[in-house]
Design a protein around this motif. Structure first.
Motif, PDB file in Angstrom:
ATOM      1  N   ALA A 132       0.827  -1.206   0.000  1.00 44.52           N
ATOM      2  CA  ALA A 132       0.000   0.000   0.000  1.00 44.52           C
ATOM      3  C   ALA A 132       0.860   1.253   0.000  1.00 44.52           C
ATOM      4  O   ALA A 132       0.633   2.189  -0.796  1.00 44.52           O
ATOM      5  CB  ALA A 132      -0.936  -0.011   1.201  1.00 44.52           C
ATOM      6  N   VAL A 133       1.864   1.310   0.888  1.00 44.84           N
ATOM      7  CA  VAL A 133       2.725   2.495   0.983  1.00 44.84           C
ATOM      8  C   VAL A 133       3.539   2.672  -0.292  1.00 44.84           C
ATOM      9  O   VAL A 133       3.678   3.797  -0.818  1.00 44.84           O
ATOM     10  CB  VAL A 133       3.653   2.370   2.211  1.00 44.84           C
ATOM     11  N   PHE A 134       4.073   1.577  -0.819  1.00 45.93           N
ATOM     12  CA  PHE A 134       4.861   1.669  -2.047  1.00 45.93           C
ATOM     13  C   PHE A 134       4.013   2.187  -3.205  1.00 45.93           C
ATOM     14  O   PHE A 134       4.473   3.024  -4.015  1.00 45.93           O
ATOM     15  CB  PHE A 134       5.445   0.300  -2.389  1.00 45.93           C
ATOM     16  N   GLY A 135       2.776   1.707  -3.312  1.00 43.19           N
ATOM     17  CA  GLY A 135       1.908   2.179  -4.393  1.00 43.19           C
ATOM     18  C   GLY A 135       1.572   3.648  -4.256  1.00 43.19           C
ATOM     19  O   GLY A 135       1.493   4.375  -5.271  1.00 43.19           O
ATOM     20  N   ILE A 136       1.375   4.126  -3.021  1.00 44.97           N
ATOM     21  CA  ILE A 136       1.052   5.537  -2.810  1.00 44.97           C
ATOM     22  C   ILE A 136       2.245   6.419  -3.189  1.00 44.97           C
ATOM     23  O   ILE A 136       2.106   7.422  -3.901  1.00 44.97           O
ATOM     24  CB  ILE A 136       0.639   5.766  -1.346  1.00 44.97           C
ATOM     25  N   VAL A 137       3.424   6.055  -2.690  1.00 42.08           N
ATOM     26  CA  VAL A 137       4.625   6.838  -2.997  1.00 42.08           C
ATOM     27  C   VAL A 137       4.943   6.779  -4.485  1.00 42.08           C
ATOM     28  O   VAL A 137       5.334   7.789  -5.104  1.00 42.08           O
ATOM     29  CB  VAL A 137       5.809   6.335  -2.156  1.00 42.08           C
ATOM     30  N   MET A 138       4.776   5.601  -5.079  1.00 39.14           N
ATOM     31  CA  MET A 138       5.041   5.444  -6.504  1.00 39.14           C
ATOM     32  C   MET A 138       4.105   6.309  -7.338  1.00 39.14           C
ATOM     33  O   MET A 138       4.490   6.826  -8.407  1.00 39.14           O
ATOM     34  CB  MET A 138       4.894   3.966  -6.879  1.00 39.14           C
ATOM     35  N   SER A 139       2.876   6.488  -6.861  1.00 39.60           N
ATOM     36  CA  SER A 139       1.922   7.321  -7.592  1.00 39.60           C
ATOM     37  C   SER A 139       2.434   8.750  -7.737  1.00 39.60           C
ATOM     38  O   SER A 139       2.247   9.389  -8.780  1.00 39.60           O
ATOM     39  CB  SER A 139       0.570   7.328  -6.873  1.00 39.60           C
ATOM     40  N   GLY A 140       3.059   9.276  -6.681  1.00 40.39           N
ATOM     41  CA  GLY A 140       3.584  10.635  -6.752  1.00 40.39           C
ATOM     42  C   GLY A 140       4.777  10.774  -7.673  1.00 40.39           C
ATOM     43  O   GLY A 140       5.130  11.894  -8.066  1.00 40.39           O
ATOM     44  N   ILE A 141       5.412   9.615  -8.014  1.00 43.67           N
ATOM     45  CA  ILE A 141       6.598   9.662  -8.872  1.00 43.67           C
ATOM     46  C   ILE A 141       6.234   9.482 -10.338  1.00 43.67           C
ATOM     47  O   ILE A 141       6.745  10.206 -11.213  1.00 43.67           O
ATOM     48  CB  ILE A 141       7.603   8.572  -8.432  1.00 43.67           C
ATOM     49  N   ILE A 142       5.331   8.537 -10.651  1.00 39.08           N
ATOM     50  CA  ILE A 142       5.058   8.231 -12.056  1.00 39.08           C
ATOM     51  C   ILE A 142       3.906   9.028 -12.623  1.00 39.08           C
ATOM     52  O   ILE A 142       3.714   9.074 -13.839  1.00 39.08           O
ATOM     53  CB  ILE A 142       4.782   6.726 -12.235  1.00 39.08           C
ATOM     54  N   ASP A 143       3.102   9.662 -11.761  1.00 37.80           N
ATOM     55  CA  ASP A 143       1.977  10.446 -12.256  1.00 37.80           C
ATOM     56  C   ASP A 143       2.456  11.859 -12.601  1.00 37.80           C
ATOM     57  O   ASP A 143       3.495  12.328 -12.128  1.00 37.80           O
ATOM     58  CB  ASP A 143       0.875  10.507 -11.201  1.00 37.80           C
ATOM     59  N   HIS A 144       1.671  12.556 -13.395  1.00 37.36           N
ATOM     60  CA  HIS A 144       1.996  13.940 -13.776  1.00 37.36           C
ATOM     61  C   HIS A 144       1.804  14.842 -12.562  1.00 37.36           C
ATOM     62  O   HIS A 144       0.798  14.737 -11.852  1.00 37.36           O
ATOM     63  CB  HIS A 144       1.087  14.385 -14.928  1.00 37.36           C
ATOM     64  N   PRO A 145       2.751  15.748 -12.277  1.00 36.77           N
ATOM     65  CA  PRO A 145       2.640  16.619 -11.093  1.00 36.77           C
ATOM     66  C   PRO A 145       1.341  17.407 -11.038  1.00 36.77           C
ATOM     67  O   PRO A 145       0.777  17.602  -9.942  1.00 36.77           O
ATOM     68  CB  PRO A 145       3.853  17.537 -11.229  1.00 36.77           C
ATOM     69  N   ALA A 146       0.849  17.821 -12.176  1.00 39.64           N
ATOM     70  CA  ALA A 146      -0.398  18.597 -12.160  1.00 39.64           C
ATOM     71  C   ALA A 146      -1.565  17.738 -11.670  1.00 39.64           C
ATOM     72  O   ALA A 146      -2.452  18.209 -10.941  1.00 39.64           O
ATOM     73  CB  ALA A 146      -0.677  19.149 -13.561  1.00 39.64           C
ATOM     74  N   ARG A 147      -1.581  16.480 -12.061  1.00 36.44           N
ATOM     75  CA  ARG A 147      -2.645  15.589 -11.607  1.00 36.44           C
ATOM     76  C   ARG A 147      -2.541  15.324 -10.107  1.00 36.44           C
ATOM     77  O   ARG A 147      -3.550  15.247  -9.396  1.00 36.44           O
ATOM     78  CB  ARG A 147      -2.578  14.256 -12.373  1.00 36.44           C
ATOM     79  N   VAL A 148      -1.306  15.162  -9.625  1.00 38.75           N
ATOM     80  CA  VAL A 148      -1.113  14.914  -8.199  1.00 38.75           C
ATOM     81  C   VAL A 148      -1.623  16.092  -7.382  1.00 38.75           C
ATOM     82  O   VAL A 148      -2.349  15.931  -6.387  1.00 38.75           O
ATOM     83  CB  VAL A 148       0.376  14.640  -7.895  1.00 38.75           C
ATOM     84  N   HIS A 149      -1.260  17.331  -7.783  1.00 41.63           N
ATOM     85  CA  HIS A 149      -1.697  18.511  -7.048  1.00 41.63           C
ATOM     86  C   HIS A 149      -3.196  18.755  -7.193  1.00 41.63           C
ATOM     87  O   HIS A 149      -3.802  19.403  -6.337  1.00 41.63           O
ATOM     88  CB  HIS A 149      -0.908  19.734  -7.517  1.00 41.63           C
ATOM     89  N   ALA A 150      -3.781  18.224  -8.258  1.00 37.21           N
ATOM     90  CA  ALA A 150      -5.225  18.384  -8.449  1.00 37.21           C
ATOM     91  C   ALA A 150      -6.033  17.367  -7.650  1.00 37.21           C
ATOM     92  O   ALA A 150      -7.268  17.391  -7.680  1.00 37.21           O
ATOM     93  CB  ALA A 150      -5.557  18.275  -9.934  1.00 37.21           C
ATOM     94  N   GLY A 151      -5.352  16.453  -6.948  1.00 31.39           N
ATOM     95  CA  GLY A 151      -6.059  15.481  -6.111  1.00 31.39           C
ATOM     96  C   GLY A 151      -6.362  14.171  -6.797  1.00 31.39           C
ATOM     97  O   GLY A 151      -7.322  13.475  -6.416  1.00 31.39           O
ATOM     98  N   ALA A 152      -5.582  13.798  -7.802  1.00 35.01           N
ATOM     99  CA  ALA A 152      -5.791  12.514  -8.478  1.00 35.01           C
ATOM    100  C   ALA A 152      -5.582  11.371  -7.493  1.00 35.01           C
ATOM    101  O   ALA A 152      -4.717  11.450  -6.607  1.00 35.01           O
ATOM    102  CB  ALA A 152      -4.833  12.377  -9.661  1.00 35.01           C
ATOM    103  N   PRO A 153      -6.330  10.294  -7.607  1.00 30.58           N
ATOM    104  CA  PRO A 153      -6.179   9.174  -6.664  1.00 30.58           C
ATOM    105  C   PRO A 153      -4.850   8.466  -6.855  1.00 30.58           C
ATOM    106  O   PRO A 153      -4.237   8.510  -7.926  1.00 30.58           O
ATOM    107  CB  PRO A 153      -7.355   8.258  -7.015  1.00 30.58           C
ATOM    108  N   THR A 154      -4.410   7.766  -5.814  1.00 35.62           N
ATOM    109  CA  THR A 154      -3.183   6.989  -5.887  1.00 35.62           C
ATOM    110  C   THR A 154      -3.437   5.699  -6.659  1.00 35.62           C
ATOM    111  O   THR A 154      -4.585   5.352  -6.986  1.00 35.62           O
ATOM    112  CB  THR A 154      -2.682   6.652  -4.474  1.00 35.62           C
TER     113      THR A 154
END
Length: 373
Positions: free
Chosen positions: A75-97
């Motif tokens: 679970a933790v690895f998937g959450i952290v990985m989401s912030g790395i492989i996803d586009h920064p704009a999507r992460v700041h917009a609240g995209a799910p992990t």
């Protein structure tokens, strides 16, 4: 574990359904990720892990702490990985992990295994991963952390209460079973002691017979104090307590010049233990007739074999007793009726009713439903 198992099954089903939901979310948006292949590799491992641990999450014995620790790592690895492989704009917009609500299954697993404290720990670790690795402190992250904390702690607290209640119930059932067995042994000894005292009172039999009976009662008392089976008990003799016996033969031994036994012409078959206890209750009623009804009193025993029950009535023409006499005898410690008669019938699932009017004798009606045998 009967209270917990439905909750564990629900957690196991939830993990599979949450995995399917996470896969559908990623399938719909993977083209928007900066490194979508990495996400597919993660989901491949997550699918294998979830399916491999489905049985482990179906019960507390197989769901060990190493399994839960590995689940939390996914679970933790998937959450952290989401912030790395996803586009920064999507992460700041609240995209799910990547794992989305699958991570809640980890918190529920901790709750089921250890209660609300391990659940709070798992929710804190996942919340910290969201804040540090995926979006920082944001309304969406705070909202998700609060939901995880509330759900995990609530489920953990409920499971702790269920375990405590089940332990109390189990202990109460053990005490009740021990008490009922103690009462059964006490009844047998009570009847045997009365038999010895009756011989002494009538001054019948030689010293050898009295010695034999006294020896039997000594062994029975020692067995009672040691918690072992009574001499002659089916459990100690190796006989099958469920083997059918003819109740007529067990009760016919009470027939004498002053006691008449009336029974059907066909065998009245009951399981051996039931027949023996019912016959012992009849014997206790007959002993009461001999002891309280007078030297010249007569008694009649009637056996009725009905489709739904077996009824045995013991009636005498003695002086009877006034209302409230049985309660006074029980308060004084004389438990012949309450234990040897009513107690036996209660243990068998039957009833024992006593009817008496002063000057008109006593009638004891013993009834055993066929369904209880």
């Amino acid at each position: 574990m009967s209270v917990e198992l439905p909750l564990w099954r629900a957690i196991s089903y939830f993990r599979v359904l949450a995995l399917a939901y996470a896969l559908l979310r990623y399938l719909n948006s993977f083209h928007e990720f900066d490194h979508p292949v990495s996400g597919w590799i993660y989901f491949g491992a997550l699918v294998i892990w979830t399916l491999a641990t489905t049985r482990a999450f179906a019960g507390p014995e197989r769901c060990t702490w190493p399994v839960l620790g590995t689940d939390l790592t996914f679970a933790v690895f998937g959450i952290v990985m989401s912030g790395i492989i996803d586009h920064p704009a999507r992460v700041h917009a609240g995209a799910p992990t990547l794992p989305t609500i699958w991570a809640a299954g980890t918190v529920l697993g901790f709750a089921g295994k250890g209660g609300w404290k391990p659940a709070a720990f798992a929710a804190t670790v996942i919340g910290a991963a969201n804040i540090l690795g995926h979006g920082g402190i944001s309304p969406d992250n705070i909202h998700n952390i609060v939901l995880l904390m509330v759900a995990g702690c609530a489920i953990g607290y409920v499971i702790e209460l269920a375990r405590a209640s089940e332990a109390v119930l189990t202990r109460a059932l053990q005490v009740e079973a021990a008490t009922r067995e103690r009462e059964r042994l006490s009844r047998d000894i009570h009847d045997g002691v009365l038999q010895v005292l009756a011989l002494v009172q009538r001054q019948e039999g030689d010293a050898r017979e009295l010695g034999r009976l006294a020896g039997e009662q000594e062994r029975a008392l020692r067995a009672l104090m040691a918690g072992g089976p009574l001499p002659g008990d089916p459990a100690s003799s190796g006989t099958d307590p469920a083997a059918a016996q003819d109740l007529r033969r067990l009760i016919a031994r009470h027939e004498s010049e002053r006691i008449t036994v009336s029974a059907p012409g066909t065998p009245v078959l009951l399981p051996g233990q039931v027949a023996g206890e019912l016959a012992a209750a009849v014997g206790a009623a007959v002993d009461n007739v001999r002891k309280h009804a007078g030297a010249e009193a007569r008694a009649w025993i009637l056996i009725e074999d009905e489709p739904d029950a077996v009824t045995v009535s013991v009636r005498d023409d003695g002086p009877g007793f006034p209302a409230g006499r049985l309660g006074e005898a029980e308060a004084a410690g004389r438990l012949g009726v309450s234990q040897s008669i009513r107690g036996r019938l209660l243990d068998l699932g039957g009833t024992a009713e006593l009817y008496s009017v002063p000057g008109e004798g006593v009638e004891v009606e013993l009834r055993i439903p066929r369904s209880s045998t």
